[in-house]
Write a protein that holds these residues in place. Structure first.
Motif, PDB file in Angstrom:
ATOM      1  N   VAL A   1      30.228 -52.815  30.985  1.00 47.49           N
ATOM      2  CA  VAL A   1      30.033 -51.853  32.072  1.00 47.49           C
ATOM      3  C   VAL A   1      30.846 -52.242  33.295  1.00 47.49           C
ATOM      4  CG1 VAL A   1      27.732 -51.225  31.270  1.00 47.49           C
ATOM      5  CG2 VAL A   1      27.983 -53.053  32.944  1.00 47.49           C
ATOM      6  N   TYR A   2      31.342 -51.235  33.980  1.00 45.23           N
ATOM      7  CA  TYR A   2      31.988 -51.466  35.264  1.00 45.23           C
ATOM      8  C   TYR A   2      30.903 -51.763  36.306  1.00 45.23           C
ATOM      9  CZ  TYR A   2      36.323 -49.530  33.344  1.00 45.23           C
ATOM     10  OH  TYR A   2      37.454 -49.303  32.599  1.00 45.23           O
TER      11      TYR A   2
ATOM     12  N   PHE B   1      30.753 -50.925  39.231  1.00 53.93           N
ATOM     13  CA  PHE B   1      30.832 -49.926  40.290  1.00 53.93           C
ATOM     14  C   PHE B   1      30.752 -48.556  39.623  1.00 53.93           C
ATOM     15  CE2 PHE B   1      35.109 -51.591  39.313  1.00 53.93           C
ATOM     16  CZ  PHE B   1      35.676 -50.486  38.703  1.00 53.93           C
ATOM     17  N   PRO B   2      30.435 -47.495  40.378  1.00 54.52           N
ATOM     18  CA  PRO B   2      30.359 -46.161  39.769  1.00 54.52           C
ATOM     19  C   PRO B   2      31.684 -45.777  39.102  1.00 54.52           C
ATOM     20  CG  PRO B   2      29.398 -46.147  41.963  1.00 54.52           C
ATOM     21  CD  PRO B   2      30.061 -47.476  41.803  1.00 54.52           C
ATOM     22  N   VAL B   3      31.586 -45.152  37.935  1.00 53.15           N
ATOM     23  CA  VAL B   3      32.789 -44.780  37.178  1.00 53.15           C
ATOM     24  C   VAL B   3      33.235 -43.399  37.650  1.00 53.15           C
ATOM     25  CG1 VAL B   3      33.772 -44.415  34.898  1.00 53.15           C
ATOM     26  CG2 VAL B   3      32.029 -46.180  35.238  1.00 53.15           C
ATOM     27  N   ASP B   4      34.242 -43.393  38.498  1.00 53.42           N
ATOM     28  CA  ASP B   4      34.769 -42.164  39.085  1.00 53.42           C
ATOM     29  C   ASP B   4      36.264 -42.369  39.295  1.00 53.42           C
ATOM     30  OD1 ASP B   4      35.039 -39.710  40.339  1.00 53.42           O
ATOM     31  OD2 ASP B   4      34.392 -40.482  42.306  1.00 53.42           O
TER      32      ASP B   4
ATOM     33  N   ARG C   1      38.710 -43.618  41.889  1.00 53.32           N
ATOM     34  CA  ARG C   1      38.036 -44.014  43.124  1.00 53.32           C
ATOM     35  C   ARG C   1      37.220 -45.284  42.913  1.00 53.32           C
ATOM     36  NH1 ARG C   1      37.606 -40.075  46.831  1.00 53.32           N
ATOM     37  NH2 ARG C   1      37.545 -41.895  48.213  1.00 53.32           N
TER      38      ARG C   1
ATOM     39  N   PRO D   1      34.329 -48.087  45.205  1.00 54.05           N
ATOM     40  CA  PRO D   1      33.342 -47.997  46.301  1.00 54.05           C
ATOM     41  C   PRO D   1      33.943 -48.310  47.666  1.00 54.05           C
ATOM     42  CG  PRO D   1      32.499 -49.304  44.466  1.00 54.05           C
ATOM     43  CD  PRO D   1      33.954 -49.083  44.190  1.00 54.05           C
TER      44      PRO D   1
ATOM     45  N   TRP E   1      38.422 -54.322  44.565  1.00 53.50           N
ATOM     46  CA  TRP E   1      38.439 -53.173  43.655  1.00 53.50           C
ATOM     47  C   TRP E   1      39.631 -52.282  43.973  1.00 53.50           C
ATOM     48  CZ3 TRP E   1      35.242 -55.186  40.630  1.00 53.50           C
ATOM     49  CH2 TRP E   1      33.998 -55.682  41.023  1.00 53.50           C
TER      50      TRP E   1
ATOM     51  N   TYR F   1      39.957 -50.229  36.853  1.00 53.45           N
ATOM     52  CA  TYR F   1      39.572 -49.447  35.681  1.00 53.45           C
ATOM     53  C   TYR F   1      40.340 -49.884  34.430  1.00 53.45           C
ATOM     54  CZ  TYR F   1      36.906 -46.178  38.569  1.00 53.45           C
ATOM     55  OH  TYR F   1      35.973 -45.609  39.398  1.00 53.45           O
TER      56      TYR F   1
ATOM     57  N   LEU G   1      30.464 -43.706  27.995  1.00 56.34           N
ATOM     58  CA  LEU G   1      30.668 -42.335  28.476  1.00 56.34           C
ATOM     59  C   LEU G   1      31.357 -41.490  27.415  1.00 56.34           C
ATOM     60  CD1 LEU G   1      32.001 -43.256  32.037  1.00 56.34           C
ATOM     61  CD2 LEU G   1      29.632 -42.914  31.317  1.00 56.34           C
TER      62      LEU G   1
ATOM     63  N   GLU H   1      24.050 -57.125  40.518  1.00 59.02           N
ATOM     64  CA  GLU H   1      23.252 -55.933  40.276  1.00 59.02           C
ATOM     65  C   GLU H   1      23.261 -55.584  38.791  1.00 59.02           C
ATOM     66  OE1 GLU H   1      22.920 -51.484  42.210  1.00 59.02           O
ATOM     67  OE2 GLU H   1      24.908 -52.320  41.888  1.00 59.02           O
TER      68      GLU H   1
END
Length: 961
Positions: free
Chosen positions: A91-92, A94-97, A100, A102, A178, A183, A376, A547
């Motif tokens: 898992v990353y 940070f949010p996977v977007d 982008r 954070p 980051w 990614y 995902l 986290e």
């Protein structure tokens, strides 16, 4: 390269690889052109987020006196400069977007002032080189922005000649934790921002080459090598005095040579001479092809005995110095490892120089993994999004151009666990066009459309056998299926070395040796990534408050974090040894087989030894005829007799990686039957006040449990089936096999109840009948202890009959008891010196061994079952005076001793959690469950599973001293 930046997209979120940099080129350690190392202390300031507009710190005259210092190469999170390491596998964090990242983006501003050394040549160019920065950097020199880059484990260069000053110069970097590049770098390791590889200022004289490409092929049919060196940007000549070569660059020269292989790493010293620069070359002649469905080097089939290697040091992270790199490779060579996959990025370039010198095959892997998209369903995966293709091509180009002149690199790998997509196809096409002389690897696309070999991770033994027979399950696309079926097969990852294990190595190796198509594999992985920690000794995922984290999954290596070899590495050395030594066709004879791919056995001496009951009787040299690769011969030592015979193959001369006498391979054979323990029967139990005496034993009359044997107190002797589950017992949630560690706990095997049914004192025996069972289930083990005695010897026969429907194997089956803590010396005749289990016992050498109980423990970073010794005939526990207890087995048994119970071991999370108590707890096991590799691979093979079944086993005890 150009990039697009908008108000909404800061540079570190742009998908492009960077701007302002020079085209990639070959790395080389030195030439006659000056270079200045900019490693050392840099001024450092950490900000919690990425303020892309404030670049005032990069301007000359900026006052950084209040900043702290960090060492470069290094990671600021490991130097007390703010933040902490974070570990995830897939898992990353940070949010996977994409692309982008954070706003909470730790940002390290770095400043370094330097003065140019006197006497630098005038004219030419100067280049600023960064060999590794995570995850991205923006660069200024003397206040002038040079550009920015991504690709953490790849080199980036900037032309700076017009900006350098005769006096003080100021170099500034802004490094973000980051970026969009993150990614592409989800590589099952710690996330560690910083400048972690060298920073160098290189002078590029007028008339120096921009780049060069060494082509050095070998024709095994006539023994000739062909050398051609492409020189870009300058006229040049190639000088190789040993072969009498003085030729213009670009012209091929063919003549007889000695080839380079990992077994014989023959390098020729040469020079590329141009008007502006003389560059030393170390040239190895070799040719790699796929022929008849098999990888061949110099005309011969290759068998990889490999490991995956992340760069790691327990104190400095991915900032690994040259001494540590050499130490890694020396350890590999000493343990018969012949290949490295650079998971999952190109290593420090000096590492490949060492691979050339010491002799290891290399799969050089690109700095690319997008594994976090798997959950995902690979939506928005960058490798199938054309907007990311320039970044992917840039990474492929930087790898190939940097490393193309290494003889050790025979395979390029596109990356790891990225799914499939058009970007990978574009990378493959570019690499083929640039370097058709090497093979291409990528495991993630099972269609194998873009590669030269079929690669898998963690297939079962049964599947490997099908693949070896080219009988694997077909694909729907008949053309692709036929292409894949014709390919050679390797396992880019197998035998997950997490905690106690891996098991099943011997069975894999037999498949590699049986099937020509199966050309070995790469154990995952080389070293545990545990950070030195004042509280935990070594820390793993979650110990820094992450986290999201994946716990101790980062500790899955053949070395412990301090680079001490684990039992897994010792086992692997034995399994892959390049000489097979086994019993011959008659008593006292041995069969010796040359398992090398290229060389004979002339570099080895063979010696034999003869022991009886662990005492050396005789030894001598053993004459072994010259054997070509794959050939065998039967040999006989010039002595005879019953007992234990051992033959060792040792280095005949010193090498750069081990001294004369280093053991490369060994084999053993027993002549005659081992002596059985004398029976202990005939004595009569005698009841006293609350006790029953039987020979040297004293028993509690109410429970039938022994309380003393001679003068030695005995505590809690009973049947034991529990072990602290290993990482492989617990398994991984995605594995199809049953995860026995979880099932054992669900059944309550860690809290078995012992019901006493009868204590019977007969004429010649004390019999204790019990039932051992977990609460909440209708399963049980009907257990009978029959005690007998003769003189000072006490016999025990244990009979076990399972009751109920046992659907899982047992962890172990034997007896456990406690002795006073003073009995901390262990001596045994059996397998040793290290631990072994049913599927990890190849390296257990039969002999007489002696260790302290504390030294019997294996310090796995996360404590778990460890320390069993295999094939034990007898074992002794003693105090400093020689007093103690001896146990002899009616049949060979498994012996474990430790200063804490299995339950206490199970509760420990880190090494300091294991606290010595008032007892030494001893397990004498009739059988134990195998280990397997299910932390990320197959479970325990059926032949190594301890299924619940009727069993009977016996011991004879006697007091010592």
């Amino acid at each position: 390269m150009s990039r697009t930046v908008t108000d909404a997209t800061p540079w570190y979120e742009d998908m492009s690889p960077g701007s302002g940099g020079l085209a990639p080129r070959s790395w080389y350690a030195a030439s006659d052109a000056p270079r200045v190392s900019l490693n050392g202390d840099w001024a450092f300031r950490l900000s919690p987020d990425a303020d892309a507009e404030d670049a005032s710190f990069a301007q000359p005259g900026f006052d950084a006196s209040a900043w702290r210092a960090v060492e470069v190469p290094g990671h600021w999170v490991l130097q007390g400069a703010g933040g902490a390491p974070a570990y995830t596998n897939v898992v990353y964090p940070f949010p996977v977007d994409p692309p982008r990242v954070p706003s909470e983006n730790p940002t390290g501003d770095h400043l370094r002032t330097f003065t140019l050394p006197a006497g630098l040549p005038e004219g030419g160019e100067s280049v600023l080189r960064f060999d590794g920065v995570e995850s991205c950097a923006r660069v200024w020199l003397n206040g002038q922005e040079l550009g920015d880059f991504k690709g953490s484990r790849l080199p980036h260069e900037f032309a700076v000649g017009d900006l350098l000053r005769a006096g003080e110069n100021v170099l500034a970097l802004r490094v973000h934790a980051w970026s969009s590049g993150s990614y592409l770098e989800d590589q099952d390791q710690w996330w560690l921002p910083g400048i972690f590889r060298d920073v160098t200022l290189l002078h590029r004289p007028q008339g120096a080459p921009r780049d060069f490409f060494v082509h050095a092929g070998y024709d095994h049919r006539d023994g000739c090598g062909t050398l051609r060196v492409e020189c870009d940007g300058a006229e040049g000549r190639v000088l190789l005095p040993e072969l009498g070569i003085d030729a213009p660059a670009g012209e091929p020269v063919t003549l007889p040579v000695e080839p380079w292989t990992a077994e014989t790493p023959r390098l020729y010293d040469a020079e590329l001479v141009t008007p502006g620069e003389r560059i030393p070359l170390r040239i190895g002649f070799r040719t790699v092809v796929v022929e008849d469905g098999v990888i061949k080097v110099n005309g011969r089939r290759l068998l990889f005995r490999g490991v995956n290697r992340h760069e790691f040091h327990p104190e400095t992270g991915r900032a690994v110095d040259a001494r540590t790199m050499r130490r890694d490779l020396v350890l590999m060579k000493q343990h018969n490892i012949n290949a490295v996959r650079t998971s999952h990025y190109p290593p420090h370039p000096a590492f490949l120089d060492l691979c050339d010198e010491l002799g290891l095959w290399v799969i050089d892997e690109c700095d690319l993994e997008t594994h976090g998209f798997v959950d995902l369903e690979w939506r928005n995966n960058p490798v199938d999004d054309e907007r990311w293709t320039p970044a992917l091509l840039d990474r492929a180009e930087r790898m190939v151009e940097r490393d193309k002149n290494h003889a050790s690199v025979i395979i390029w790998s596109l990356g790891n666990e990225c799914g499939s997509g058009r970007g990978l196809t574009a990378m493959a096409a570019w690499i083929r066009g640039r370097d058709p002389e090497r093979l291409l690897h990528y495991e993630g696309d099972l269609s194998c459309e873009d590669v030269d070999l079929y690669s898998r991770m963690y297939p079962t033994h049964a599947e490997v056998e099908l693949i070896g027979r080219r009988a694997e399950e077909p694909w729907a696309d008949a053309e692709l299926d036929a292409r894949r079926r014709a390919m050679p097969f390797i396992m880019c990852e197998y035998a997950h070395a997490m905690g106690n294990g891996p098991g099943g190595l011997s069975e894999y190796q037999r498949l590699f040796e049986r099937y020509e198509r199966c050309q070995g594999g790469f154990v995952w992985e080389w070293i545990d990534h545990g950070f030195a920690h004042p509280e935990h000794v070594f820390a793993y995922g979650g110990d820094f408050g992450e986290e999201l984290h994946d716990g101790n999954f980062v500790c899955d290596g053949l070395l412990f974090p301090d680079r001490t070899p684990s039992p897994g590495l010792v086992e692997y050395k034995k399994v892959i040894e390049p000489v097979r030594i086994g019993p011959g066709s008659s008593a006292g004879a041995f069969t010796v087989t040359n398992g090398y791919d290229f060389t004979g056995l002339g570099h080895l001496d063979f010696v034999w030894s003869h022991e009886v009951e662990g005492v050396l009787v005789d030894s001598g040299a053993l004459a072994v005829p010259e054997l070509a690769p794959g050939a065998s011969a039967e040999v006989v030592p010039d002595a005879a007799g019953d007992g234990l015979w051992t033959v060792r193959a040792v280095l005949a001369e010193d090498t750069v990686w081990a001294g004369r006498g280093h053991v490369v391979a060994w084999g053993q054979a027993e002549v005659g039957a081992p002596a059985a323990p004398a029976p202990a029967t005939g004595a009569r139990p005698v009841r006293g006040e609350g006790v029953i005496a039987l020979g040297p034993g004293v028993f509690d009359a109410a429970t039938g449990a022994p309380v003393r044997l001679g003068d030695v107190a005995v505590e809690g002797l009973r049947l034991d089936v529990w072990r602290a589950p290993t990482d492989n017992d617990n398994g991984a949630p995605w594995q199809p096999d049953e995860r026995y560690g979880l099932r054992w706990r669900e059944l309550g095997l860690h809290r078995m109840r012992h019901r006493l049914d009868a204590v019977e004192a007969a004429e010649d025996a004390l019999t204790v009948r019990t039932r051992v069972a977990p609460a909440g289930w209708d399963l049980g083990l009907r257990t009978t202890y029959r005690w007998t005695a003769a003189g000072d010897r006490l016999g025990l026969t244990v009979s076990v009959v399972p009751e109920g429907d046992w659907r899982v194997p047992l962890p172990r089956l034997g007896i456990r008891f406690g002795l006073p803590a003073a009995f901390g010396g262990a001596r045994w005749f059996g397998g040793g010196p290290g631990e072994a289990y049913p599927d990890t016992r190849a390296a257990a050498m039969l002999g007489l061994w002696e260790r302290d109980v504390d030294a019997l423990q294996t310090p796995y970073v996360r404590p778990q079952e460890n320390g069993a010794r295999a094939d034990v005939r007898w074992a002794e526990l003693t105090d400093g005076s020689g007093a103690g207890l001896r146990a002899e087995g009616g049949a060979p048994f498994w012996f474990t001793a430790r200063r804490w119970t299995s339950e206490q071991l199970d509760a420990a999370e880190h090494l300091p959690d294991q606290v010595a108590g008032e007892h030494v707890w001893v397990n004498l096991d009739h059988a134990v469950q195998g280990i397997g590799s299910q932390s990320c691979g197959p479970g325990v093979l059926p032949e190594h599973r301890l299924d619940a079944a009727p069993a009977e086993f016996s011991f004879v005890f006697s007091a010592l001293g």
